[in-house]
Motif scaffolding. Structure first.
Motif, PDB file in Angstrom:
ATOM      1  N   UNK A   1       0.801  -1.222   0.000  1.00 15.60           N
ATOM      2  CA  UNK A   1       0.000   0.000   0.000  1.00 15.60           C
ATOM      3  C   UNK A   1       0.834   1.272   0.000  1.00 15.60           C
ATOM      4  N   UNK A   2       2.114   1.155   0.274  1.00  8.44           N
ATOM      5  CA  UNK A   2       2.954   2.344   0.422  1.00  8.44           C
ATOM      6  C   UNK A   2       3.918   2.573  -0.735  1.00  8.44           C
ATOM      7  N   UNK A   3       4.566   1.523  -1.210  1.00 11.20           N
ATOM      8  CA  UNK A   3       5.658   1.704  -2.176  1.00 11.20           C
ATOM      9  C   UNK A   3       5.496   0.933  -3.476  1.00 11.20           C
ATOM     10  N   UNK A   4       4.548   0.026  -3.563  1.00  9.00           N
ATOM     11  CA  UNK A   4       4.506  -0.885  -4.710  1.00  9.00           C
ATOM     12  C   UNK A   4       3.831  -0.284  -5.943  1.00  9.00           C
TER      13      UNK A   4
ATOM     14  N   UNK B   1      -3.357   8.707 -10.312  1.00 13.67           N
ATOM     15  CA  UNK B   1      -3.801   7.378  -9.894  1.00 13.67           C
ATOM     16  C   UNK B   1      -3.657   6.338 -10.999  1.00 13.67           C
ATOM     17  N   UNK B   2      -3.538   6.779 -12.250  1.00 13.03           N
ATOM     18  CA  UNK B   2      -3.388   5.834 -13.362  1.00 13.03           C
ATOM     19  C   UNK B   2      -1.929   5.469 -13.613  1.00 13.03           C
TER      20      UNK B   2
ATOM     21  N   UNK C   1       2.727  10.892  -3.063  1.00 15.79           N
ATOM     22  CA  UNK C   1       4.101  11.367  -2.966  1.00 15.79           C
ATOM     23  C   UNK C   1       4.268  12.673  -3.753  1.00 15.79           C
ATOM     24  N   UNK C   2       4.862  13.685  -3.143  1.00 14.47           N
ATOM     25  CA  UNK C   2       4.936  15.012  -3.754  1.00 14.47           C
ATOM     26  C   UNK C   2       5.796  15.019  -5.025  1.00 14.47           C
TER      27      UNK C   2
ATOM     28  N   UNK D   1       0.567   2.415  -5.849  1.00 15.86           N
ATOM     29  CA  UNK D   1      -0.098   2.270  -4.558  1.00 15.86           C
ATOM     30  C   UNK D   1      -0.479   3.648  -4.019  1.00 15.86           C
ATOM     31  N   UNK D   2      -1.261   3.634  -2.942  1.00 20.52           N
ATOM     32  CA  UNK D   2      -1.717   4.900  -2.367  1.00 20.52           C
ATOM     33  C   UNK D   2      -0.561   5.774  -1.912  1.00 20.52           C
TER      34      UNK D   2
END
Length: 383
Positions: A128-131, A185-186, A175-176, A169-170
């Motif tokens: 959910x963080x880096x993938x 998101x795509x 991430x800035x 992922x979210x």
């Protein structure tokens, strides 16, 4: 401790090593070895992959010409996707002309940890963080011409790459730096097209597995929107390696060391920032785990091949085995005067000689900064 485990059922084939004979034995020019089988990693699940090593002479009549090397690595992930990597070292015309480089095509899950030491060290690696799914294609031929009869080579390169950070992922979506470069998101699509200059000083006896000599290479590559790149930027790389035979210990006992740096400027895509960690330098850090505008690292490695002679088949086979141990460190920086803390690294590995001076390696690298251990297998030495 995060451990990346690779459990491989290996099959080794020495194909193309046969010798034709009548009154004398004539060695075939092309030799190839294949090493592969199923494996498992926490990142990709069950993996089917391996490496193939092709060696040959572009001029068989020239006994002094270095043998060209064509290592091919391939992997299929049952979770979806696969990769194919080719890194040729080709020698022509009495070694007055060389073709090096890299070709890659792949689609596989990868991880993006953000930019900068603070962000990289705090971001947790998970789905959910880096993938994201990395879809990429890259062709980077390097053409080098020898200057007169010296060990100096001068040439140029061309780099074409398409990279797609798909299904982020979210954590990546928010991430800035990802947002600033147009990611949503795509995903994020990046095209890199550049031309470069290369200059190297090379006295290594065998580039793929040097026992002695020095190698120093300076590379500058310039990417431009005029050529079709998504942005205009440049990168400058310095790669210094040296090798020393420790004959007072015995034959095939080598001390090797390397220092390299990668420095970028301009509007650099997040996929092209300087990174630490790979199968060819600081083994123990995930690729891209630490990235910023600049990076530098150094490694010292001891390589030891056993010498039991050829009196029996068992001694002959045992003489094809060896090991390596290394220690190194690196750092990243947003500015040339603002380097991160030192990122230490050490490890050890097994060596199996598949062809003369051509080794398969299985390395276990330790990242003592983040308390993780990674395992690698590859054809040829790390550097």
């Amino acid at each position: 401790m995060r451990v990346k485990i690779l459990l491989c059922i290996m099959c080794i084939f020495h194909l193309g090593n046969a010798q034709a004979s009548d009154s004398t034995k004539v060695r075939k020019n092309l030799r190839f070895s294949i090493l592969g089988g199923p494996g498992y990693t926490p990142d990709y699940g069950i993996v089917l992959g391996g490496s193939a090593l092709f060696t040959f002479s572009t001029s068989p009549a020239d006994s002094l010409l270095k043998r060209s090397v064509l290592p091919v690595s391939f992997a299929y992930m049952t979770s979806g996707g696969g990769t194919l990597i080719i890194k040729p070292q080709l020698f022509y015309n009495n070694d007055r002309f060389r073709i090096f480089g890299k070709a890659l095509v792949g689609s596989a899950f990868d991880n993006y940890y953000g930019v900068g030491y603070k962000t990289n060290s705090e971001r947790i690696r998970d789905r959910d963080s880096t993938e994201y799914r990395s879809v990429q294609m890259k062709v980077n031929p390097i053409l080098m011409f020898r200057y007169k009869d010296s060990p100096l080579f001068i040439g140029g390169s061309f780099d074409v790459a398409h990279k797609y950070m798909k299904d982020p992922s979210e954590g990546i979506i928010n991430d800035k730096d990802y947002i600033n470069q147009g990611g949503d998101s795509t995903g994020l699509k990046i095209n890199n097209i550049g031309i470069g200059f290369n200059m190297s000083f090379d006295t290594r006896d065998v580039p793929a597995n040097a026992y002695s000599g020095l190698f120093l290479q300076l590379t500058g590559t310039f990417y431009s929107t005029i050529l079709g790149s998504s942005s205009s930027f440049s990168s400058f790389k310095m790669d210094y390696r040296q090798f020393k035979q420790l004959k007072f210990i015995g034959e095939r006992k080598i001390l090797a060391w390397m220092i390299n740096g990668n420095f970028t400027s301009g509007k650099v895509p997040i996929t092209e920032l300087s990174m630490l960690g790979s199968p060819f330098d600081l083994r123990g850090y995930y690729a891209g785990q630490y990235r910023d505008r600049h990076s530098a690292s150094g490694i010292i490695e001891y390589r030891h091949m056993f010498n039991f002679g050829d009196a029996t088949k068992l001694r002959h086979l045992a003489s094809k085995l060896g090991f390596a141990i290394w220690s190194g460190a690196g750092a990243i920086a947003p500015d040339i005067n603002k380097w991160s803390v030192i990122l230490p690294n050490y490890g050890a590995g097994l060596r199996i000689e598949l062809q003369p001076r051509m080794n398969f390696r299985l390395d276990v690298g330790r990242d003592s900064h983040d308390k993780q251990t990674l395992i690698y297998f590859n054809m040829t030495e790390a550097f």
